[in-house]
Design an enzyme around this catalytic site. Structure first.
Site, PDB file in Angstrom:
ATOM      1  N   ARG A   1       0.854  -1.201   0.000  1.00 33.81           N
ATOM      2  CA  ARG A   1       0.000   0.000   0.000  1.00 33.81           C
ATOM      3  C   ARG A   1       0.882   1.240   0.000  1.00 33.81           C
ATOM      4  O   ARG A   1       0.595   2.234  -0.643  1.00 33.81           O
ATOM      5  CB  ARG A   1      -0.971   0.005   1.185  1.00 33.81           C
TER       6      ARG A   1
ATOM      7  N   TYR B   1     -16.419  17.378 -14.315  1.00 31.58           N
ATOM      8  CA  TYR B   1     -16.828  15.976 -14.467  1.00 31.58           C
ATOM      9  C   TYR B   1     -17.896  15.606 -13.421  1.00 31.58           C
ATOM     10  O   TYR B   1     -17.785  15.995 -12.250  1.00 31.58           O
ATOM     11  CB  TYR B   1     -15.594  15.081 -14.317  1.00 31.58           C
TER      12      TYR B   1
ATOM     13  N   ASP C   1      -7.505  19.350 -13.593  1.00 33.48           N
ATOM     14  CA  ASP C   1      -7.831  18.032 -14.143  1.00 33.48           C
ATOM     15  C   ASP C   1      -7.389  18.049 -15.608  1.00 33.48           C
ATOM     16  O   ASP C   1      -7.997  18.728 -16.438  1.00 33.48           O
ATOM     17  CB  ASP C   1      -9.341  17.775 -14.005  1.00 33.48           C
TER      18      ASP C   1
ATOM     19  N   LYS D   1      -8.726   7.215 -19.370  1.00 34.54           N
ATOM     20  CA  LYS D   1      -9.007   7.816 -20.684  1.00 34.54           C
ATOM     21  C   LYS D   1      -7.746   7.759 -21.559  1.00 34.54           C
ATOM     22  O   LYS D   1      -7.235   6.691 -21.777  1.00 34.54           O
ATOM     23  CB  LYS D   1      -9.523   9.234 -20.470  1.00 34.54           C
TER      24      LYS D   1
HETATM   25  C1  PLP Z   1     -13.570  10.075 -16.346  1.00 32.83           C
HETATM   26  C2  PLP Z   1     -13.148  11.340 -15.734  1.00 32.83           C
HETATM   27  C3  PLP Z   1     -12.905  11.429 -14.353  1.00 32.83           C
HETATM   28  C4  PLP Z   1     -13.125  10.267 -13.405  1.00 32.83           C
HETATM   29  O1  PLP Z   1     -12.227   9.240 -13.647  1.00 32.83           O
HETATM   30  P1  PLP Z   1     -12.533   7.672 -13.347  1.00 32.83           P
HETATM   31  O2  PLP Z   1     -11.295   7.011 -13.803  1.00 32.83           O
HETATM   32  O3  PLP Z   1     -13.752   7.319 -14.158  1.00 32.83           O
HETATM   33  O4  PLP Z   1     -12.792   7.558 -11.893  1.00 32.83           O
HETATM   34  C5  PLP Z   1     -12.457  12.643 -13.851  1.00 32.83           C
HETATM   35  N1  PLP Z   1     -12.282  13.721 -14.652  1.00 32.83           N
HETATM   36  C6  PLP Z   1     -12.520  13.668 -15.985  1.00 32.83           C
HETATM   37  C7  PLP Z   1     -12.301  14.887 -16.811  1.00 32.83           C
HETATM   38  C8  PLP Z   1     -12.959  12.479 -16.568  1.00 32.83           C
HETATM   39  O5  PLP Z   1     -13.212  12.440 -17.880  1.00 32.83           O
END
Ligand code: PLP
Length: 386
Positions: free
Chosen positions: A46, A98, A170, A195
């Site tokens: 961890r 998001y 982000d 993504k």
């Molecule tokens: C998908 C997404 C998230 C969340 O990520 P997960 O891997 O689905 O938990 C956060 N910010 C953006 C811009 C996203 O497209």
């Protein structure tokens, strides 16, 4: 070094112990201590594991930060960062953030006494006006989802610094290949590595990178304390995806640009949202703060019926939530990412019943164009026949 070289030579390319050409999956939860007085670099997984460490080093290098961290999902990464804040703190967050981030900020953090105002971060004056004496954090998503609004990063970061506010960006949509917020003086970058970074619709993961030692120590402490780490198999998959990030995103962005141009000439299409179009209100700002426009665009067909027709006839893109994969993905925000939003609020924000978001993959431009064309033509005929 250039990005395409760096993405392959960040310390994740050779196993230091054996010379293996890819970092092995160290499937171990605990590590033997050869000397109890001189503990080794790893004790319990961890707190640290060599496979995860390789990924964490790689993303820290690419984002030009000091420390990288890998989490079980983008939301685990974002939630861990939000634990930097305390009772009484106030946060400012991009209006079209998001949906999962919105959920944590609006339904979980208020119970802990941490409050959030959602503001249009594309407008620096609005952000300035929303700052309170307890404001401690500014969380920006740029370009935003699904309307690709651009928030001016240098100006926002400068404003935040003047008020000792921590800036978190982000960077999921552009990745460090196209945008490096830490080089613009942001404090923390977060990612859904699910993504573009992993890029193959086969793993859920999150990443965090900090701008300095002090923040690195604090996030490291929280990662170990809260425990939402990424498993080693998934770390390996993210590293595998990361190696081709530049190649994938370059091709997908080029195709997205061509599709945006083509879509904006179709009479079935009411509007197209893509920062690469010179008509996009954020076009100039995007050129100032990023190296490209990415592979996500949105377009409006004018009605929910036409969207339904297109979605039922389109053959190449998968119809799904998510984005940033080798295959193109079409999403319908009104019923998917923004379903929880009341219809009037949605429409007010431009997320209409006719809006579709397209994450462009690696298919050939002409094949995607022809597929969208046949799907739209049919929908046009039906429209006329009704
Ligand atoms: C998908 C997404 C998230 C969340 O990520 P997960 O891997 O689905 O938990 C956060 N910010 C953006 C811009 C996203 O497209």
């Amino acid at each position: 070094m250039h990005f395409e070289t760096k993405v392959l030579h960040t310390g994740n390319e050779i196993d230091p112990n054996t010379g293996a050409a890819s970092v092995p999956i160290y499937q171990a939860s605990t590590f033997h201590q050869f000397s109890i007085d001189q503990p080794g670099p790893y004790d319990y997984a961890r707190s640290g594991n060599p496979t995860r460490h390789a990924l964490e080093q790689a993303i820290a290098t690419l984002e030009e930060g000091t420390h990288g961290f890998a989490f079980a999902s983008g939301m685990a990464a974002i939630s861990t960062v939000l634990f930097l804040f305390s009772q009484g703190d106030h946060l400012l967050v991009s209006q079209d953030v998001y949906g999962g981030t919105y959920r944590v900020l609006s339904e979980v953090l208020p119970r802990l006494g941490i409050t959030t105002d959602f503001v249009d971060t594309a407008d620096v004056e609005k952000v300035k006006a929303a700052i309170q004496h307890r404001t401690r954090g500014l969380l920006i998503e740029t370009p935003s989802n699904p309307l690709l609004k651009v928030s001016p990063l240098p100006e926002l970061i400068d404003l935040a610094k003047q008020h000792q506010i921590l800036t978190i960006v982000d960077n999921t949509f552009l990745t460090p290949y196209l945008q490096r917020p830490l080089s613009l003086d942001a404090d923390i970058v977060v990612h859904s590595a699910t993504k573009f970074i992993a890029g193959h619709s086969d793993v859920v993961a999150g990443l965090v990178v900090t701008a300095n030692e002090e923040l690195g120590e604090r996030i490291g402490f929280l990662q170990n304390a809260l425990g939402s780490i990424l498993g080693v198999q998934d770390c390996w998959l993210v590293m595998r995806g990361l190696k081709t990030l530049q190649t994938r995103l370059k091709v997908s962005s080029e195709t997205a640009g061509k599709l945006a141009e083509w879509l904006s000439q179709q009479r079935e299409v009411k509007s197209v949202y893509y920062t690469g179009l010179s008509s996009h209100p954020g076009h100039q700002q995007q050129l100032r703060q990023a190296d490209g426009h990415g592979a996500v665009l949105s377009f409006d067909l004018g009605s929910g019926n036409r969207v339904r027709e297109l979605l039922s006839r389109v053959r190449l893109p998968i119809v799904a939530v998510s984005l940033g994969a080798v295959e193109s993905i079409l999403s319908y925000p009104a019923l998917m990412s923004h379903a929880a939003m009341p219809a009037e609020v949605r429409e007010q924000h431009g997320i209409t019943d006719g809006l579709l978001r397209l994450s462009v993959g690696l298919e050939h431009f002409e094949d995607l164009r022809d597929d969208l064309k046949q799907a739209m033509e049919v929908s046009n005929t039906i429209q006329v026949g009704q």
